[in-house]
Design a protein around this motif. Structure first.
Motif: not given
Ligand code: LLP
Length: 420
Positions: A291-307
């Protein structure tokens, strides 16, 4: 056997914690299990033991030299679809006498190379291709052993982009004109007919389409024999599906598949070739990412990974579902995540609304079932280096493909204005 599992809360490949590999190699990387590959191969070989059968591993599924070498040592042949794949198979020690050459449109250069190697069989896709093979064989003083790839007009019931056995697909020759094609082959110099071939698609989870297609090929074999053709080999292609959703999928196994083979073509007393790719290596590999970062846009939670999609294309390309787990088991409350990569496309999404215990930057994320059609379909989009591949054997691991450096990637280009 399950080569990939949690132990003491950490995700292991055989007896190696993937965190240990990640610390040594850096993420992302593909990680394969030697035992899993060998087990799958042995199960297939065992299921087919009552036949005179050759398992020609479909190299396109994963063409790493280390994997092909392991399979070669167990007696596997290879199904290849290009000169490059043929060279990979030969380099890994698969004898030419165990190589079948499929591929929709073989070029003169590729045909020359295959004939010079004396490969076992060409699976011919059109009458024009047959004429070219004949001409090249005569010029080189060789004989090409051929089967026509028959398009049986059967719906494999899989994703439309990986269905190949319907009449509107580009593959093979229509079953209703097959006899004419064989009659023609008999008249051409440099050609020796040895069999029939088919491949109806990939990731097939239901055996019925196999049964329908194999029955049609059995009937055709009988008709061809009645017309005086020598049909001693039936190549049944690949296509057996695997479980990608580890909770819900129920793929048929090699024994179920072989029962169908026996029922449909068993009475013909032919040598059997099968071309499995995914079912040998698909679940023998995982993609390990951080996981590089986590973030939330509106109601969506993102796991942003390095793949990203360039490393593993199946979710973007086929909307494929793959089980995704954390690198460690934790008791954090579960979240619904969209798991995405850093590439500048919305399609760079591995999963939507996936339930995982809460993850943080630096945590490992493992995408399962990525041993087939993972590394081979990768690109360097966004100038991202191809990711390393690692093979685990018991408590050891080895890098079996290095991560290229940026300089070598950029050096493939020739700057405008560079001296000629
Ligand atoms: N034989 C021939 C002639 C093939 O075209 C293929 C796969 C195979 C054997 C092996 O099929 P398997 O046992 O692996 O299903 N990239 C797609 C899959 C494309 C399959 C193409 N042909 C995916 O990721 O699902």
């Amino acid at each position: 056997m399950n080569a990939f599992a949690y132990r003491d809360g950490h995700y292991y490949a055989e007896d190696v914690a993937v965190r240990h590999i990640a610390d040594a190699v850096g993420t992302p990387f593909y990680c394969y299990s030697r035992a899993a590959i060998e087990d799958r191969y042995d199960a297939f070989a065992d299921a087919l033991k009552d036949f005179n059968a050759l398992i020609c591993y479909a190299v396109k599924a994963n063409s790493n030299q280390a994997l092909i070498t392991l399979l070669a040592a167990r007696g596997a042949g290879a199904d290849v679809v290009s000169e490059g794949e043929m060279r990979r198979a030969l380099a890994a020690g698969i004898p030419a006498s165990k190589i079948v050459y499929s591929g929709v449109a073989k070029t003169v250069r590729e045909i020359e190379f295959a004939l010079q190697q004396d490969i076992r069989q060409f699976n011919v896709e059109s009458e024009q291709e047959l004429e070219v093979i004949s001409a090249v064989a005569v010029r080189l003083g060789k004989t090409a052993h051929i089967a026509f790839r028959i398009n049986p007009d059967v719906d494999a019931g899989t994703h439309e982009k990986i269905s190949t056995g319907k009449s509107e697909n580009k593959f093979g020759i229509a079953i209703d004109i097959a006899k004419e094609a064989y009659d023609k082959a008999r008249t051409l110099p440099g050609i020796e007919v040895c069999g029939v071939d088919l491949h109806i698609g990939s990731q097939i989870m239901n055996l019925k389409p196999f049964a329908a297609a194999f029955s049609r090929i059995a009937e055709l074999t009988q008709q061809l024999r009645d017309a005086g053709h020598t049909i001693s080999t039936i190549d049944l292609g690949g296509g057996l599906g695997v479980n990608y959703d580890q909770q819900n999928d129920k793929a048929p196994n090699a024994d179920d598949y072989t029962r169908i083979v026996m029922e449909t073509v068993g009475h013909l007393d032919c040598d059997i070739i099968v071309e499995p790719g995914r079912s040998l290596v698909g679940n023998a590999g995982v993609l390990v990412s951080s996981v590089i970062y986590t973030k939330t846009n509106g109601s969506t939670k993102f796991l942003i990974i390095d793949a990203a999609m360039n490393d593993f294309l199946r979710p973007s390309m086929y909307n494929a579902y793959h089980t995704i787990v954390g690198g460690r088991q934790n008791n954090a409350p579960e979240e619904l995540y969209d798991i995405v990569g850093p590439v500048c496309e919305t399609g760079d999404t591995f999963a939507r609304k996936r339930k995982l215990p809460a993850q943080e930057a630096g945590d490992l994320i493992v995408i399962e079932g990525t041993g087939a059609y993972g590394s081979v379909m990768a690109s360097t989009y966004n100038t991202r280096p191809l990711i390393p591949e690692v093979l685990v054997d018991g408590d050891e691991f080895r890098v079996i493909r290095r991560r290229p450096d940026y300089d070598s990637m950029i050096a493939l280009d020739i700057p405008w204005g560079a001296a000629d």
